[in-house]
Structure formats: C-alpha cells, structure tokens
Design a protein around this motif. Structure first.
Motif, PDB file in Angstrom:
ATOM      1  N   TYR A 104      45.612  44.449  33.351  1.00 22.28           N
ATOM      2  CA  TYR A 104      44.575  44.295  34.388  1.00 22.28           C
ATOM      3  C   TYR A 104      43.283  45.018  33.978  1.00 22.28           C
ATOM      4  O   TYR A 104      42.185  44.454  34.065  1.00 22.28           O
ATOM      5  CB  TYR A 104      45.118  44.850  35.705  1.00 22.28           C
TER       6      TYR A 104
ATOM      7  N   ASP B 186      40.510  27.752  45.570  1.00 24.06           N
ATOM      8  CA  ASP B 186      41.730  28.575  45.545  1.00 24.06           C
ATOM      9  C   ASP B 186      42.865  27.779  44.931  1.00 24.06           C
ATOM     10  O   ASP B 186      42.856  26.547  44.937  1.00 24.06           O
ATOM     11  CB  ASP B 186      42.127  29.056  46.944  1.00 24.06           C
TER      12      ASP B 186
ATOM     13  N   THR C  86      43.516  44.902  50.829  1.00 27.27           N
ATOM     14  CA  THR C  86      43.856  43.466  50.806  1.00 27.27           C
ATOM     15  C   THR C  86      45.337  43.366  50.438  1.00 27.27           C
ATOM     16  O   THR C  86      45.997  44.388  50.202  1.00 27.27           O
ATOM     17  CB  THR C  86      43.058  42.696  49.732  1.00 27.27           C
TER      18      THR C  86
HETATM   19  P1  NAP Z   1      44.178  38.843  46.781  1.00 25.66           P
HETATM   20  O1  NAP Z   1      44.173  39.215  48.217  1.00 25.66           O
HETATM   21  O2  NAP Z   1      45.472  38.871  46.032  1.00 25.66           O
HETATM   22  O3  NAP Z   1      43.456  37.426  46.614  1.00 25.66           O
HETATM   23  C1  NAP Z   1      43.327  36.831  45.353  1.00 25.66           C
HETATM   24  C2  NAP Z   1      42.940  35.392  45.556  1.00 25.66           C
HETATM   25  O4  NAP Z   1      42.843  34.779  44.253  1.00 25.66           O
HETATM   26  C3  NAP Z   1      43.990  34.615  46.345  1.00 25.66           C
HETATM   27  O5  NAP Z   1      43.356  33.769  47.261  1.00 25.66           O
HETATM   28  C4  NAP Z   1      44.713  33.841  45.252  1.00 25.66           C
HETATM   29  O6  NAP Z   1      45.259  32.599  45.654  1.00 25.66           O
HETATM   30  C5  NAP Z   1      43.573  33.564  44.287  1.00 25.66           C
HETATM   31  N1  NAP Z   1      44.109  33.201  42.979  1.00 25.66           N
HETATM   32  C6  NAP Z   1      45.082  33.822  42.271  1.00 25.66           C
HETATM   33  N2  NAP Z   1      45.321  33.157  41.137  1.00 25.66           N
HETATM   34  C7  NAP Z   1      44.490  32.102  41.117  1.00 25.66           C
HETATM   35  C8  NAP Z   1      44.276  31.033  40.206  1.00 25.66           C
HETATM   36  N3  NAP Z   1      44.982  30.927  39.074  1.00 25.66           N
HETATM   37  N4  NAP Z   1      43.346  30.098  40.499  1.00 25.66           N
HETATM   38  C9  NAP Z   1      42.629  30.173  41.654  1.00 25.66           C
HETATM   39  N5  NAP Z   1      42.789  31.152  42.553  1.00 25.66           N
HETATM   40  C10 NAP Z   1      43.711  32.113  42.285  1.00 25.66           C
HETATM   41  O7  NAP Z   1      43.233  39.814  45.936  1.00 25.66           O
HETATM   42  P2  NAP Z   1      41.911  40.602  46.365  1.00 25.66           P
HETATM   43  O8  NAP Z   1      42.291  41.999  46.617  1.00 25.66           O
HETATM   44  O9  NAP Z   1      41.165  39.846  47.402  1.00 25.66           O
HETATM   45  O10 NAP Z   1      41.128  40.570  44.982  1.00 25.66           O
HETATM   46  C11 NAP Z   1      40.036  39.714  44.721  1.00 25.66           C
HETATM   47  C12 NAP Z   1      39.374  40.159  43.429  1.00 25.66           C
HETATM   48  O11 NAP Z   1      38.954  41.511  43.558  1.00 25.66           O
HETATM   49  C13 NAP Z   1      40.306  40.118  42.217  1.00 25.66           C
HETATM   50  O12 NAP Z   1      39.601  39.709  41.073  1.00 25.66           O
HETATM   51  C14 NAP Z   1      40.725  41.564  42.077  1.00 25.66           C
HETATM   52  O13 NAP Z   1      41.115  41.875  40.762  1.00 25.66           O
HETATM   53  C15 NAP Z   1      39.459  42.272  42.486  1.00 25.66           C
HETATM   54  N6  NAP Z   1      39.679  43.654  42.903  1.00 25.66           N
HETATM   55  C16 NAP Z   1      40.455  43.939  43.993  1.00 25.66           C
HETATM   56  C17 NAP Z   1      40.649  45.281  44.331  1.00 25.66           C
HETATM   57  C18 NAP Z   1      41.473  45.679  45.523  1.00 25.66           C
HETATM   58  O14 NAP Z   1      41.684  46.886  45.695  1.00 25.66           O
HETATM   59  N7  NAP Z   1      41.948  44.780  46.358  1.00 25.66           N
HETATM   60  C19 NAP Z   1      40.062  46.288  43.568  1.00 25.66           C
HETATM   61  C20 NAP Z   1      39.296  45.950  42.470  1.00 25.66           C
HETATM   62  C21 NAP Z   1      39.094  44.622  42.151  1.00 25.66           C
HETATM   63  P3  NAP Z   1      46.766  32.513  46.259  1.00 25.66           P
HETATM   64  O15 NAP Z   1      46.623  32.833  47.680  1.00 25.66           O
HETATM   65  O16 NAP Z   1      47.150  31.086  46.015  1.00 25.66           O
HETATM   66  O17 NAP Z   1      47.594  33.460  45.479  1.00 25.66           O
END
Ligand code: NAP
Length: 247
Positions: free
Chosen positions: A155, A37, A190
C-alpha cells in the motif's frame, strides 16, 4: 464559495467512503459527476444522490485496474458529458501484512488498483484535457506514501508511486494548463479504517496532533479546492489532510 457550475468531473471509487463524499462535495459546488465504481449498485446510489442535488450524474461500473474497462468508462462518460474537466483518482484498496508474509498476488493487486489505475485513467483522460487545454487531476495518495507504515509495504509503495506519478504528470501537462496534484489523507473514518480494533484506533488517534481520525469531508474539501480555479497556479503538490500527523 467555490463554484464548479458547468464543470464535469469523473471520480473513481465513488460508490462509498471518501470517493462518495468527493462526488457529493463537487456536486454541491455545481459540478456534474461521472460516478465510477467496481460495484454498479453503489455507483448508482451515489449517482442518485448527485442527481438529488440538481446535477447530472452517470453511474459507471468499471474495474480501474483494467485498461479496457477504463477506455469504455471514459467513452461512456464522453457520450453523456461534452467535456471532462476534473479527474479524481480515488479508488484504492489495502491488503496488509508484514512483508515476510505478504503474498505476491496481494502486492500485485494493490499496485494494480492503487497505482496502475491512475496511470491508465490519466493516460485516457489526458487526450481530452490536452485538446481542451484545461483540466484538473487530483490523485488520492496517503500519508503512508510519505512516511511508510509497517505492515503496508504494498500500500505505501503504491501511494509513494502515486506521488511520483503526480509530480511527473504535473511537469508533462503544465504547458497545457492541466494541473495535477495529490491529497494525502491520514487516518479517515471509512470502511477501510473500520477494520482496525478500537484499541488500534485509540493508539492511532494519540499519535495525531489533533487527537482524532479525520472524516471523508475533510478530504473532499481539499479535493474541491484543488479542482477549482482557486488552485490554478498550484501543480505537482501533495497536500496532507491528516490532523498534523505529517509535518
Ligand atoms: P473504501 O471505503 O474502501 O472505498 C474504496 C472505494 O473504491 C469503494 O467504493 C470500492 O468499491 C472502490 N474500488 C475498489 N477497487 C476498485 C476497482 N478495482 N475499481 C473501481 N473501484 C474500486 O476506501 P476509502 O477509505 O474511502 O478510501 C478511498 C481512497 O482514499 C483510497 O485510495 C485510499 O487508499 C485512500 N485513503 C484512505 C484513507 C483512510 O484512512 N480511509 C487514508 C489514506 C488514503 P467496492 O465498494 O466495490 O469495493
């Protein structure tokens, strides 16, 4: 019951949200986990949760948009774990806005963290997997990479690119017994979707055949399947986990 005992997995963006749930789900099935992370504290907290399940874990602070950080992360992973069997490219961000108002830096940042990161991680990890002649790569895409979404040009382009990368690497690595697949989550509860207003969430849910947002575990379970031997003959596929939004 899916068994990953003795396998070593690297999950990016695993400090919170879907990535954290993936790390814990793989660990519950027996895998050791490298928890990557940007935020060292959250990486350490997920790593502690993995260890509490009786598995080995290593917190790896890394900005996945930087090639040098990724090289260091994979080398630190390899110093702890003898093999790298599973890579989950999960780290991702949003910087939403209609294209006429979207800043060039928001385009560049989203493409760097959501897409270039996966290219860099796959490239770094491929050497190890090709040598071992086995491996599983799972990329976390999104349904908007399939169907587009107003206000998310950066995105959705990054996630469509990730799907193209998945299919290409599946072809390049097939003869080396490395399977590359993608999971395309719909709307999952999330921090990423927390930004939406209750009205927007209700509107979204009404468009989903199952009438609700998904949970991180729904995504993690699909990743678990693709990372396991049950998916040995599946490659280059995109599995939507979206309550029926895309069909
Ligand atoms: P999230 O809660 O915002 O978590 C994202 C994680 O990625 C956080 O731990 C963040 O770290 C880390 N991160 C961000 N930038 C980074 C970097 N440059 N290097 C290393 N780590 C980094 O998002 P999520 O909802 O769990 O999403 C996870 C994945 O699922 C993403 O690829 C997202 O596009 C995909 N997704 C999510 C949804 C949804 O509805 N939630 C839907 C479709 C796809 P920090 O804590 O330091 O910011």
């Amino acid at each position: 019951m899916i068994q990953l005992a003795g396998r070593n997995a690297l999950v990016t963006g695993a400090g919170r949200g879907i990535g954290r749930e993936i790390a814990l789900t793989l660990a519950k099935a027996g895998a050791n986990v490298g928890v990557c992370d940007l935020d060292e504290a959250t990486a350490q907290s997920t790593a502690a949760e993995v260890q509490a399940l009786g598995r080995s874990a290593k917190a790896l602070r890394c900005d996945v948009s930087k090639a040098s950080d990724i090289a260091e992360m994979v080398s630190a992973f390899s110093a702890t774990f003898p093999t790298l069997d599973i890579l989950v490219n999960n780290a991702g961000i949003t910087r939403d806005g209609l294209i006429v108002r979207m800043k060039e830096e928001d385009w560049d940042l989203v493409l760097a963290i959501n897409l270039k990161s996966a290219f860099l991680c796959c490239k770094e990890v491929a050497r190890l997997m090709m040598k071992a002649r086995t491996g599983k790569i799972v990329n976390i895409a999104s349904v908007v990479g399939i169907m587009g979404n107003a206000g998310q040009a950066n995105y959705s382009a990054s996630k469509a690119g990730l799907i193209g990368l998945t299919k290409t690497l599946a072809r390049e690595f097939a003869s080396r017994n490395i399977q590359v697949n993608a999971v395309a989550p719909g709307f999952i509860q999330t921090a990423m979707t927390e930004k939406l207003s209750p009205q927007d969430k209700e509107k979204l849910a009404s468009q989903i055949p199952m009438q609700r947002l998904g949970m991180p575990l729904d995504v993690a379970n699909a990743v678990l399947f693709l990372a396991s031997g049950l998916a040995d003959y599946i490659t280059g596929q995109v599995i939507p986990v979206d309550g029926g939004l895309v069909m």
